[in-house]
Design a protein around this motif. Sequence first.
Motif, PDB file in Angstrom:
ATOM      1  N   TYR A 142       0.839  -1.319   0.016  1.00 29.79           N
ATOM      2  CA  TYR A 142      -0.108   0.053   0.041  1.00 29.79           C
ATOM      3  C   TYR A 142       0.884   1.268  -0.064  1.00 29.79           C
ATOM      4  CZ  TYR A 142      -3.046   3.739   1.908  1.00 29.79           C
ATOM      5  OH  TYR A 142      -3.573   4.922   2.222  1.00 29.79           O
ATOM      6  N   LYS A 143       1.914   1.435   0.788  1.00 29.30           N
ATOM      7  CA  LYS A 143       2.869   2.355   1.040  1.00 29.30           C
ATOM      8  C   LYS A 143       3.754   2.367  -0.237  1.00 29.30           C
ATOM      9  CE  LYS A 143       3.244   4.621   4.173  1.00 29.30           C
ATOM     10  NZ  LYS A 143       2.258   5.904   4.423  1.00 29.30           N
ATOM     11  N   LEU A 144       4.033   1.390  -1.095  1.00 36.62           N
ATOM     12  CA  LEU A 144       4.806   1.799  -2.363  1.00 36.62           C
ATOM     13  C   LEU A 144       3.968   2.310  -3.494  1.00 36.62           C
ATOM     14  CD1 LEU A 144       6.333  -2.040  -2.601  1.00 36.62           C
ATOM     15  CD2 LEU A 144       7.665   0.341  -2.249  1.00 36.62           C
ATOM     16  N   GLY A 145       2.757   2.256  -3.483  1.00 36.18           N
ATOM     17  CA  GLY A 145       1.895   2.748  -4.303  1.00 36.18           C
ATOM     18  C   GLY A 145       1.533   1.786  -5.672  1.00 36.18           C
ATOM     19  N   VAL A 146       0.447   2.337  -6.394  1.00 28.82           N
ATOM     20  CA  VAL A 146      -0.023   1.505  -7.447  1.00 28.82           C
ATOM     21  C   VAL A 146       1.122   1.398  -8.310  1.00 28.82           C
ATOM     22  CG1 VAL A 146      -1.559   1.402  -9.478  1.00 28.82           C
ATOM     23  CG2 VAL A 146      -2.360   2.011  -7.198  1.00 28.82           C
ATOM     24  N   GLY A 147       2.054   2.238  -8.829  1.00 32.63           N
ATOM     25  CA  GLY A 147       2.850   2.086  -9.501  1.00 32.63           C
ATOM     26  C   GLY A 147       3.997   0.997  -9.557  1.00 32.63           C
ATOM     27  N   LYS A 148       4.404   1.121  -8.387  1.00 34.53           N
ATOM     28  CA  LYS A 148       5.684   0.227  -8.163  1.00 34.53           C
ATOM     29  C   LYS A 148       5.050  -1.162  -7.997  1.00 34.53           C
ATOM     30  CE  LYS A 148       9.089   3.280  -5.952  1.00 34.53           C
ATOM     31  NZ  LYS A 148      10.107   3.690  -4.844  1.00 34.53           N
ATOM     32  N   VAL A 149       3.926  -1.364  -7.384  1.00 43.71           N
ATOM     33  CA  VAL A 149       3.515  -2.622  -7.042  1.00 43.71           C
ATOM     34  C   VAL A 149       3.153  -3.222  -8.527  1.00 43.71           C
ATOM     35  CG1 VAL A 149       1.554  -4.050  -6.248  1.00 43.71           C
ATOM     36  CG2 VAL A 149       2.747  -2.419  -4.900  1.00 43.71           C
ATOM     37  N   VAL A 150       2.395  -2.438  -9.241  1.00 45.93           N
ATOM     38  CA  VAL A 150       1.877  -3.001 -10.683  1.00 45.93           C
ATOM     39  C   VAL A 150       3.118  -3.206 -11.577  1.00 45.93           C
ATOM     40  CG1 VAL A 150       0.707  -2.584 -12.956  1.00 45.93           C
ATOM     41  CG2 VAL A 150      -0.281  -1.825 -10.771  1.00 45.93           C
ATOM     42  N   TYR A 151       4.023  -2.468 -11.577  1.00 45.34           N
ATOM     43  CA  TYR A 151       5.297  -2.895 -12.455  1.00 45.34           C
ATOM     44  C   TYR A 151       5.976  -4.029 -11.963  1.00 45.34           C
ATOM     45  CZ  TYR A 151       9.619  -1.580 -15.046  1.00 45.34           C
ATOM     46  OH  TYR A 151      10.693  -1.388 -15.903  1.00 45.34           O
ATOM     47  N   SER A 152       6.068  -4.140 -10.596  1.00 45.33           N
ATOM     48  CA  SER A 152       6.816  -5.528 -10.295  1.00 45.33           C
ATOM     49  C   SER A 152       6.168  -6.814 -10.259  1.00 45.33           C
ATOM     50  CB  SER A 152       7.259  -5.261  -8.416  1.00 45.33           C
ATOM     51  OG  SER A 152       6.226  -4.948  -7.962  1.00 45.33           O
ATOM     52  N   LEU A 153       4.791  -6.575 -10.192  1.00 42.87           N
ATOM     53  CA  LEU A 153       3.928  -7.721 -10.373  1.00 42.87           C
ATOM     54  C   LEU A 153       3.796  -8.016 -12.001  1.00 42.87           C
ATOM     55  CD1 LEU A 153       0.802  -7.339  -8.212  1.00 42.87           C
ATOM     56  CD2 LEU A 153       2.920  -8.733  -7.716  1.00 42.87           C
ATOM     57  N   LEU A 154       4.013  -6.939 -12.816  1.00 43.60           N
ATOM     58  CA  LEU A 154       4.140  -7.213 -14.207  1.00 43.60           C
ATOM     59  C   LEU A 154       5.567  -7.955 -14.584  1.00 43.60           C
ATOM     60  CD1 LEU A 154       2.749  -3.979 -15.934  1.00 43.60           C
ATOM     61  CD2 LEU A 154       1.665  -6.403 -16.021  1.00 43.60           C
ATOM     62  N   ALA A 155       6.462  -7.647 -13.820  1.00 41.05           N
ATOM     63  CA  ALA A 155       7.709  -8.486 -14.090  1.00 41.05           C
ATOM     64  C   ALA A 155       7.575  -9.670 -13.729  1.00 41.05           C
ATOM     65  CB  ALA A 155       8.866  -7.582 -13.186  1.00 41.05           C
ATOM     66  N   PHE A 156       6.795 -10.166 -12.383  1.00 40.16           N
ATOM     67  CA  PHE A 156       6.728 -11.352 -11.940  1.00 40.16           C
ATOM     68  C   PHE A 156       6.304 -12.189 -13.014  1.00 40.16           C
ATOM     69  CE2 PHE A 156       3.330 -14.134  -9.981  1.00 40.16           C
ATOM     70  CZ  PHE A 156       4.300 -14.801  -9.442  1.00 40.16           C
ATOM     71  N   ALA A 157       4.945 -11.585 -13.465  1.00 42.47           N
ATOM     72  CA  ALA A 157       4.348 -12.494 -14.621  1.00 42.47           C
ATOM     73  C   ALA A 157       4.897 -12.605 -15.959  1.00 42.47           C
ATOM     74  CB  ALA A 157       2.862 -11.447 -14.831  1.00 42.47           C
ATOM     75  N   LEU A 158       5.793 -11.749 -16.370  1.00 39.92           N
ATOM     76  CA  LEU A 158       6.587 -11.739 -17.407  1.00 39.92           C
ATOM     77  C   LEU A 158       7.442 -13.050 -17.117  1.00 39.92           C
ATOM     78  CD1 LEU A 158       8.074 -10.922 -20.016  1.00 39.92           C
ATOM     79  CD2 LEU A 158       9.650  -9.483 -18.585  1.00 39.92           C
ATOM     80  N   GLY A 159       8.158 -13.400 -16.040  1.00 39.95           N
ATOM     81  CA  GLY A 159       8.793 -14.578 -15.573  1.00 39.95           C
ATOM     82  C   GLY A 159       8.137 -15.955 -15.984  1.00 39.95           C
ATOM     83  N   TYR A 160       6.565 -15.681 -15.649  1.00 42.42           N
ATOM     84  CA  TYR A 160       5.918 -16.932 -15.864  1.00 42.42           C
ATOM     85  C   TYR A 160       5.569 -17.105 -17.264  1.00 42.42           C
ATOM     86  CZ  TYR A 160       5.562 -19.056 -11.077  1.00 42.42           C
ATOM     87  OH  TYR A 160       5.818 -19.602  -9.922  1.00 42.42           O
ATOM     88  N   GLY A 161       5.509 -16.141 -17.713  1.00 44.09           N
ATOM     89  CA  GLY A 161       4.863 -16.129 -19.391  1.00 44.09           C
ATOM     90  C   GLY A 161       6.112 -16.588 -19.894  1.00 44.09           C
ATOM     91  N   VAL A 162       7.328 -16.349 -19.757  1.00 47.73           N
ATOM     92  CA  VAL A 162       8.498 -16.755 -20.607  1.00 47.73           C
ATOM     93  C   VAL A 162       8.608 -18.248 -20.441  1.00 47.73           C
ATOM     94  CG1 VAL A 162      11.072 -16.754 -20.607  1.00 47.73           C
ATOM     95  CG2 VAL A 162       9.673 -14.446 -20.681  1.00 47.73           C
ATOM     96  N   PHE A 163       8.494 -18.609 -18.940  1.00 41.72           N
ATOM     97  CA  PHE A 163       8.824 -20.191 -18.610  1.00 41.72           C
ATOM     98  C   PHE A 163       7.886 -20.984 -19.297  1.00 41.72           C
ATOM     99  CE2 PHE A 163      12.189 -18.770 -16.256  1.00 41.72           C
ATOM    100  CZ  PHE A 163      13.032 -19.686 -15.645  1.00 41.72           C
TER     101      PHE A 163
END
Length: 197
Positions: A127-148
């Motif tokens: 919550y403190k990090l904010g939407v921008g950082k959280v969404v960006y990092s979760l997209l990075a996480f999802a990119l990993g699974y997409g590649v694998f």
Amino acid sequence: MLLPMHIFVAFIIGALRNWNKKLLGLFVIANSAPDYSFIQMLLMTGDFTRTFFNHGFVSFIYMLPFGPLGVIGNGLHLLADFFTGGIPFLPNGIWYGFPRLGWHLWGKFILVPWEVPIAIVGVYVAYKLGVGKVVYSLLAFALGYGVFIALSPLYLLNPFISTAVSFFVLWYLYERIGAIDLLANKIGIGRIGSTKA
């Protein structure tokens, strides 16, 4: 440790270090790294229970292109799993670590007690990090699974080759191409792609 907890650990450390979106996303990938290979095993064999050496110390080698944060995040993941069930750290098929002493539901392991404060603090930090950082990092996480997932057929050739190639492609897309920045701009949330905040 449950995968969301690894992400929360990355959030907590990233917030303490005041990392930008790019570094936080990389650290989320690193904290998830040992688990990425399991999706290939599941898709190609239907078996999620086999001991897989890629979850052990060899995973540090795969993370070298991601730099120090990649290696540290990978190590934190393995350390956490060591205390919540163990890991196949060596190629002898033996799981090293502490047993999963925690709560179960319908006979299935759910979580250990000390994951609860991690989850509570993690949600607050997100919550403190904010939407921008959280969404960006979760997209990075999802990119990993997409590649694998996309490269899963390589698992039938050789698990180590599939993991090595998958991590290289993930590194190239994230670090060299800036895939998350491109995606954010394409779907109209370009500010999420900014690494200045």
